[in-house]
Write an enzyme that holds these catalytic residues in place. Structure first.
Site, PDB file in Angstrom:
ATOM      1  N   LYS A  39      39.025 -53.459  63.655  1.00  0.00           N
ATOM      2  CA  LYS A  39      38.452 -52.959  62.420  1.00  0.00           C
ATOM      3  C   LYS A  39      39.462 -52.169  61.606  1.00  0.00           C
ATOM      4  CE  LYS A  39      34.046 -51.945  64.720  1.00  0.00           C
ATOM      5  NZ  LYS A  39      33.192 -50.814  65.182  1.00  0.00           N
ATOM      6  N   GLY A  40      40.565 -51.825  62.237  1.00  0.00           N
ATOM      7  CA  GLY A  40      41.515 -50.903  61.605  1.00  0.00           C
ATOM      8  C   GLY A  40      42.091 -51.375  60.279  1.00  0.00           C
ATOM      9  N   GLU A  95      47.339 -56.394  60.036  1.00  0.00           N
ATOM     10  CA  GLU A  95      47.005 -55.405  61.073  1.00  0.00           C
ATOM     11  C   GLU A  95      47.218 -53.995  60.520  1.00  0.00           C
ATOM     12  OE1 GLU A  95      45.576 -54.408  63.612  1.00  0.00           O
ATOM     13  OE2 GLU A  95      46.629 -55.023  65.430  1.00  0.00           O
ATOM     14  N   ASP A  96      46.513 -53.035  61.101  1.00  0.00           N
ATOM     15  CA  ASP A  96      46.711 -51.638  60.676  1.00  0.00           C
ATOM     16  C   ASP A  96      47.997 -51.050  61.238  1.00  0.00           C
ATOM     17  OD1 ASP A  96      45.787 -51.676  63.295  1.00  0.00           O
ATOM     18  OD2 ASP A  96      44.281 -50.106  63.025  1.00  0.00           O
ATOM     19  N   ASP A  99      51.689 -50.983  67.779  1.00  0.00           N
ATOM     20  CA  ASP A  99      52.055 -49.910  68.697  1.00  0.00           C
ATOM     21  C   ASP A  99      52.884 -50.530  69.837  1.00  0.00           C
ATOM     22  OD1 ASP A  99      51.974 -47.387  69.917  1.00  0.00           O
ATOM     23  OD2 ASP A  99      50.042 -47.729  70.840  1.00  0.00           O
ATOM     24  N   LYS A 127      54.979 -48.360  65.141  1.00  0.00           N
ATOM     25  CA  LYS A 127      55.588 -47.297  65.956  1.00  0.00           C
ATOM     26  C   LYS A 127      56.630 -47.974  66.842  1.00  0.00           C
ATOM     27  CE  LYS A 127      51.264 -44.953  66.850  1.00  0.00           C
ATOM     28  NZ  LYS A 127      50.398 -44.411  67.899  1.00  0.00           N
ATOM     29  N   PHE A 148      49.732 -40.158  67.333  1.00  0.00           N
ATOM     30  CA  PHE A 148      48.481 -40.891  67.139  1.00  0.00           C
ATOM     31  C   PHE A 148      47.951 -40.537  65.757  1.00  0.00           C
ATOM     32  CE2 PHE A 148      44.176 -42.374  67.755  1.00  0.00           C
ATOM     33  CZ  PHE A 148      44.406 -43.541  68.471  1.00  0.00           C
ATOM     34  N   VAL A 149      47.616 -41.562  64.972  1.00  0.00           N
ATOM     35  CA  VAL A 149      47.189 -41.319  63.585  1.00  0.00           C
ATOM     36  C   VAL A 149      45.782 -41.869  63.343  1.00  0.00           C
ATOM     37  CG1 VAL A 149      49.486 -41.149  62.553  1.00  0.00           C
ATOM     38  CG2 VAL A 149      48.452 -43.405  62.840  1.00  0.00           C
ATOM     39  N   ASP A 155      41.197 -45.302  63.660  1.00  0.00           N
ATOM     40  CA  ASP A 155      40.180 -44.447  64.273  1.00  0.00           C
ATOM     41  C   ASP A 155      40.667 -43.775  65.550  1.00  0.00           C
ATOM     42  OD1 ASP A 155      40.257 -46.856  65.886  1.00  0.00           O
ATOM     43  OD2 ASP A 155      38.427 -46.120  66.823  1.00  0.00           O
ATOM     44  N   ARG A 161      37.810 -43.225  60.533  1.00  0.00           N
ATOM     45  CA  ARG A 161      38.287 -44.391  59.777  1.00  0.00           C
ATOM     46  C   ARG A 161      38.170 -44.162  58.280  1.00  0.00           C
ATOM     47  NH1 ARG A 161      39.031 -48.723  63.271  1.00  0.00           N
ATOM     48  NH2 ARG A 161      37.517 -48.934  64.941  1.00  0.00           N
TER      49      ARG A 161
HETATM   50  P1  IMP Z   1      49.079 -52.344  70.481  1.00  0.00           P
HETATM   51  O1  IMP Z   1      48.440 -53.519  71.109  1.00  0.00           O
HETATM   52  O2  IMP Z   1      49.539 -51.336  71.510  1.00  0.00           O
HETATM   53  O3  IMP Z   1      50.197 -52.700  69.514  1.00  0.00           O
HETATM   54  O4  IMP Z   1      47.967 -51.553  69.707  1.00  0.00           O
HETATM   55  C1  IMP Z   1      47.483 -51.991  68.503  1.00  0.00           C
HETATM   56  C2  IMP Z   1      46.123 -51.397  68.226  1.00  0.00           C
HETATM   57  O5  IMP Z   1      45.940 -50.115  68.839  1.00  0.00           O
HETATM   58  C3  IMP Z   1      45.968 -51.160  66.743  1.00  0.00           C
HETATM   59  O6  IMP Z   1      45.416 -52.273  66.108  1.00  0.00           O
HETATM   60  C4  IMP Z   1      45.049 -49.979  66.704  1.00  0.00           C
HETATM   61  O7  IMP Z   1      43.707 -50.406  66.746  1.00  0.00           O
HETATM   62  C5  IMP Z   1      45.349 -49.200  67.968  1.00  0.00           C
HETATM   63  N1  IMP Z   1      46.287 -48.107  67.705  1.00  0.00           N
HETATM   64  C6  IMP Z   1      47.578 -47.996  68.061  1.00  0.00           C
HETATM   65  N2  IMP Z   1      48.114 -46.840  67.664  1.00  0.00           N
HETATM   66  C7  IMP Z   1      47.142 -46.191  67.012  1.00  0.00           C
HETATM   67  C8  IMP Z   1      47.073 -44.928  66.328  1.00  0.00           C
HETATM   68  O8  IMP Z   1      48.036 -44.152  66.230  1.00  0.00           O
HETATM   69  N3  IMP Z   1      45.875 -44.625  65.768  1.00  0.00           N
HETATM   70  C9  IMP Z   1      44.778 -45.439  65.828  1.00  0.00           C
HETATM   71  N4  IMP Z   1      44.803 -46.613  66.445  1.00  0.00           N
HETATM   72  C10 IMP Z   1      45.972 -46.992  67.029  1.00  0.00           C
END
Ligand code: IMP
Length: 174
Positions: A39-40, A95-96, A99, A127, A148-149, A155, A161
């Site tokens: 949803k981000g 994507e939002d 990470d 990140k 963490f943001v 969210d 959100r």
């Molecule tokens: P990844 O699979 O570790 O790259 O994580 C991606 C997902 O984790 C993003 O689509 C977000 O939903 C969530 N996420 C990662 N970092 C943050 C953050 O700092 N704040 C909020 N959601 C995050």
């Protein structure tokens, strides 16, 4: 608890306009499907696509994310699939935040299995210091440090959100 503002409203608007300009220049006349990763992505996606060429299509996919935690579970589960047929079409995954990269790598593989012409990744934030799997982000809003943001779609446990700006989120002191 909410911490300081990391990206202001003005900065968000400038970032979205710049990314939209880059995509428009790159798109040419080819039709494309923009898939928001729920949803981000919600506010970034809706702000972005309204600045793109009118011939694009929009769709959404949802996969499981962190839940109420601020750490990735490392596994991705499909919650809601797209309805568009992406075969032989250019796809942009929106994507939002990237990470560890796990989510987008898995989502991109799910989409690639349906034989699109191309798959490109658009992310508001990244990140890089947290990356575990390599993800090629074709269009990026901004890099941030390992904090963490929340806000502007992002969210923590489904909260925050709806904030208009992007804030640091600090865990409650024990
Ligand atoms: P990844 O699979 O570790 O790259 O994580 C991606 C997902 O984790 C993003 O689509 C977000 O939903 C969530 N996420 C990662 N970092 C943050 C953050 O700092 N704040 C909020 N959601 C995050």
């Amino acid at each position: 608890m909410l911490g300081k503002t990391i990206i202001t409203r003005d900065e968000i608007e400038r970032i979205v306009s710049r990314v939209a300009g880059e995509i428009n220049r790159d798109l040419g006349e080819e039709p494309a499907v923009f898939i928001g990763v729920l949803k981000g992505c919600i506010f970034f996606f809706t702000d972005l696509v309204r600045q793109l060429k009118p011939s694009i299509e929009v769709d959404f996919i949802q996969v499981s994310s962190y839940g109420a935690s601020t750490h990735s579970s490392g596994t991705v589960r499909l919650v809601k699939d797209i309805t568009a047929d992406v075969r032989d079409r250019h796809v942009f995954l929106v994507e939002d935040i990237v990470d560890t990269g796990t989510t987008l790598k898995d989502v991109a593989n799910m989409i690639r299995a349906r034989h699109p012409k191309s798959v490109r990744i658009v992310s508001l934030l990244s990140k890089p210091s947290r990356r575990k799997v390599e993800v090629d982000i074709a269009f990026l809003g901004a890099e941030i440090e390992d904090v963490f943001v929340v806000g502007y779609g992002l969210d923590c446990g489904e909260k925050f959100r709806n904030l208009d700006e992007i804030h640091e989120f600090l865990p409650d002191p024990e």
